[in-house]
Design a protein around this motif. Structure first.
Motif, PDB file in Angstrom:
ATOM      1  N   ALA A  20      13.566  61.603  67.111  1.00 56.11           N
ATOM      2  CA  ALA A  20      14.655  61.680  66.123  1.00 56.11           C
ATOM      3  C   ALA A  20      15.091  63.128  65.923  1.00 56.11           C
ATOM      4  O   ALA A  20      16.286  63.421  65.792  1.00 56.11           O
ATOM      5  N   SER A  27       4.122  61.855  65.160  1.00 57.92           N
ATOM      6  CA  SER A  27       4.536  60.610  65.812  1.00 57.92           C
ATOM      7  C   SER A  27       5.643  60.907  66.808  1.00 57.92           C
ATOM      8  O   SER A  27       6.478  61.795  66.590  1.00 57.92           O
ATOM      9  N   GLU A  34       8.072  58.951  67.512  1.00 61.05           N
ATOM     10  CA  GLU A  34       9.369  58.506  66.992  1.00 61.05           C
ATOM     11  C   GLU A  34      10.047  59.623  66.199  1.00 61.05           C
ATOM     12  O   GLU A  34      11.249  59.866  66.349  1.00 61.05           O
ATOM     13  N   MET A  78       3.914  54.626  70.491  1.00 63.39           N
ATOM     14  CA  MET A  78       4.641  55.144  71.643  1.00 63.39           C
ATOM     15  C   MET A  78       3.848  56.302  72.219  1.00 63.39           C
ATOM     16  O   MET A  78       3.653  57.314  71.557  1.00 63.39           O
TER      17      MET A  78
END
Length: 784
Positions: free
Chosen positions: A697, A691, A693, A716
């Protein structure tokens, strides 16, 4: 027979009266439900009954109206006077009103108000068949008549309008069409009504219409826009479009009204005005350039004559003096000649170097050397000059700035210009600091700070301009051509760096240059070097090819690239782009995702099994006629990919790391596994993320050497990830390779286009962002 017998006359009478009462109640209820007025008139023509609505319309309460002549209670405009002497029932019979026939009248209410009504009248008959009265039923039609009048008035305005006015339903069906629309588009009203509005819209603008309809349904305000429509014969018409929602009685949007105005002549006039303005602006710029160059040449003539006069004068003294010159004097004269000659050579070199940089033919000789040692040596060289002006000269050199691969002569030239200016223009007794700072692993900062008079914003804007010299204060040293700072900026840009100043009147100035630790061109690509005829290393001028079929969207980009000395070409055919790459060197492509209806990635990369994959410096996604979202990338890896594809990407890894760390972002676990195995084959460790995200991170904690990023991911996608990465200054130059299928479906391309539009609407991925990647030159003149 008893009275309770149903056949008894009294019982029958009671039943008849009850039924009459029920009928009256039902009639009253029915009339009230349709807001109809009712007046009952007896055989003498007097009011015997009237309902509430009749009392409200006429203004007569029943208690006062009962027993009055209907002529008094129901007065109307235009009634003949002789009617008042006759029984109204006879008048009604003469007029032969048919059952169900309504007649419009204007009733004059008791208070004198005129009320438009529609009247239904009938004569009632008794059991003997003779007339025993009449009934009037009427309704207040004032609001209806007003609405009809307004509608007729509006229709007349619409028909007389010089602008095309078109109504349409939410599904795009045309519902109304005025005469101006017939003249503009060529369809008659009979032909147009019921036709889809899409028949008027060019194929490339149908997205525009769908977006308008979607916004109308949501209740959004649609601002006026200029666009293109098609006439019946296929002619393209430039129009200005105003759009208003159409609502029903409940306020629900059921369609739209469009006003289209032909602006063909207006656009032509506008373009002609723009051309005139452009010519006037160019003329002013030419005149200003001529004036500036004239001033420069006058100043330059003086600057060149000054050392030349010294050389000639002292040489004549040595050659023609009738008195023998002492050895001490001779040494002094030779020293003056040598100093003036060096000064003259510096000025001539400045002019020649500037012309070479502008022509893209400047020579560089990149070698590895220690920046701190080179800076320290030049400071010590100029320290006596600083001490002669009572300046305190300090150095603040960052130990993290280690060996660099640059041309040491050009670095010395840049620092010499900055430091000599600081010494020259700082008042006696001033403080001057030479400072270096590491800027990540790829670049470093070199700056010279003084506590002199400082510079105004207007002066800062002209500092790095060719042929511009600032007005000096009385008593300031006037030596110099005014080319030093212009040359400094050009030298920095030619190596992939930037130059600037941060200053404030009364608080000194800080002149800085940001340079890569390895010699690079401003395109962000490491410059290739070749050996010229003189045996020196010459820098190849990078070449960028813009592959897109809409030139207007990339004009600013191409102009900005050319300003830095990059060779820029454009083609609207990806096959031609591939041929260019096969026969000539191309350092980067700016590639449209969809070019002439074809997948640009697929056609550009798949030129044949032997064709090398050319670098892709940026992806363009055209959104409409005026907007394009641009995303800087290091290149493209096709999916499926070969080990060679991945190896070529690794070869471009940050700073040639021996064992780079690669981040791979893809929502498909099988694709992640395949890429992991491929990277292992190259001896490279991979960090895998399913992912975007999670990947972002991780970037908050650690930075890889390279990212391989899938474009199509849920939540996204790749464009949004690129925008998020490029927002962070520390990740600005992190190599990101797009990893995507070469065969993108129409739906996938539409999805990516929508994503790009969302990014662009937030002010990201615009031209400045792209240039910040391709051309690492600060767009502002403030300190980094």
């Amino acid at each position: 027979m008893t009275e309770g017998d149903a056949s008894h006359p009294q019982v029958q009478l009671l039943d008849a009266e009850r039924r009459i009462q029920e009928l009256h109640a039902g009639l009253a209820l029915a009339l009230a439900s349709i807001r109809a007025a009712y007046i009952r008139v007896d055989r003498q023509g007097c009011v015997s009954d009237m309902n509430t609505m009749a009392q409200e319309i006429t203004g007569w309460p029943l208690s006062e109206a009962r027993g009055l002549s209907i002529w008094s209670v129901f007065q109307r405009e235009g009634r003949p006077e002789h009617y008042l002497k006759r029984n109204p029932i006879e008048v009604l019979q003469e007029q032969d009103w048919q059952a169900g026939e309504g007649r419009p009248m204007v009733l004059i209410a008791r208070d004198g108000r005129p009320v438009s009504v529609e009247v239904y009248a009938t004569v009632s008959h008794g059991p003997d068949g003779h007339p025993d009265g009449m009934v009037l039923v009427f309704r207040d039609q004032s609001a209806l008549y007003q609405a009809q009048t307004a509608a007729h008035r509006l229709a007349a305005i619409v028909e007389s309008s010089h602008d095309a006015i078109v109504g349409k339903a939410l599904d795009g069906t045309i519902t109304s069409w005025n005469q101006a629309a017939e003249r503009l588009f060529g369809y008659s009203a009979d032909e147009a009504v019921g036709m889809s509005v899409m028949a008027l819209i060019p194929p490339e603008r149908r997205n525009e219409e769908m977006q308008i309809l979607a916004r109308l349904v949501q209740g959004d305000r649609i601002p006026a826009l200029e666009t293109v429509r098609l006439s019946r014969d296929g002619q393209r018409i430039d129009v200005s479009l105003s759009i208003s929602p159409v609502r029903d009685h409940a306020g629900t949007i059921i369609g739209a009204a469009k006003i289209a105005r032909d602006i063909t002549q207006e656009l032509a006039a506008r373009q002609a005005r723009a051309r005139v303005d452009g010519l006037e602006r160019e003329n002013r710029e030419v005149l200003e350039a001529m004036r500036t160059k004239s001033l420069f040449l006058a100043s330059m003539s003086h600057e060149l004559r000054t050392p030349l006069n010294a050389i000639i004068g002292f040489a004549q003294l040595l050659h023609e003096s009738p008195v023998a010159v002492s050895e001490e004097k001779r040494q002094q004269f030779v020293a003056h000649i040598l100093s003036a000659g060096r000064h003259l050579l510096e000025m001539i070199n400045d002019v020649l170097d500037l012309s070479k940089v502008e022509a893209g033919r400047i020579d560089f000789n990149p070698v590895e050397f220690d920046v701190r040692a080179a800076v320290h040596d030049l400071i010590e060289t100029l320290r006596p000059l600083a001490q002669s002006r009572q300046h305190r000269l300090r150095e603040d050199l960052d130990p993290d700035v280690g060996p660099v691969l640059l041309d040491p002569v050009r670095l010395r030239q840049i620092l010499y210009n900055y430091l000599s200016n600081a010494i020259k223009f700082t008042p006696p007794g001033g403080d001057i600091v030479v400072r270096t700072r590491a800027r990540g692993r790829r670049s470093f900062l070199l700056e010279v700070q003084d506590n002199g008079a400082g510079l105004s914003d207007a002066d800062q804007a002209e500092l790095f301009q060719e042929f511009r010299q600032l007005r000096r204060q009385p008593g300031q040293d006037s030596a110099g051509t005014g080319l030093g700072l212009a040359l400094t900026r050009r030298l920095a840009q030619a190596q992939g760096g930037s130059a600037g100043v941060a200053s404030e009147p009364g608080r000194g100035s800080r002149f800085y240059v940001v340079l890569p630790v390895r010699h690079a061109h401003p395109s962000g690509l490491e410059a290739a070097s070749t050996v010229n005829d003189a045996g020196r290393t010459a820098v190849h001028t990078p070449r960028v090819v813009v592959v897109d079929d809409d030139h207007s969207l990339n004009r600013d980009l191409m102009d900005r690239l050319r300003d830095t000395g990059v060779t820029v070409e454009r083609t609207d055919n990806v096959l031609d782009a591939g041929k260019i790459a096969a026969t000539e060197r191309v350092d980067a492509f700016v590639l449209g995702l969809e070019v002439a209806g074809r997948n640009g990635l697929e056609l550009l990369i798949r030129q044949g099994p032997e064709a090398a994959v050319p670098p892709v410096g940026a992806l363009n996604v055209a959104l409409d006629r005026d907007h394009v979202a641009s995303f800087p990338v290091a290149g493209v890896i096709p999916k499926p990919s070969t080990p060679r594809d991945v190896g070529e990407a690794l070869a471009q890894c940050a700073e040639g790391a021996r064992s780079p760390t690669v981040m791979v972002v893809d929502d498909d676990p099988l694709s992640l596994t395949l890429m992991d195995e491929t990277l292992r084959g190259w001896g490279v460790s991979a960090i895998l993320f399913r992912s975007a995200e999670a990947a972002l991170a991780h970037l908050e904690r650690d930075t890889p050497d390279l990212i391989i990023l899938d474009l199509l991911m849920p939540v996204m996608d790749g464009f949004e990830v690129l925008a998020a990465i490029r927002r962070r200054p520390d990740l600005m130059h992190l190599p990101v390779f797009i990893w995507t299928s070469l065969t993108l479906t129409t739906d996938e391309q539409d999805r990516l286009r929508r994503s790009a539009a969302r990014v662009l609407s937030k002010g990201e991925a615009a031209l400045d962002g792209l240039l910040a990647e391709l051309l690492p030159i600060p767009a502002r003149t403030t300190a980094p």
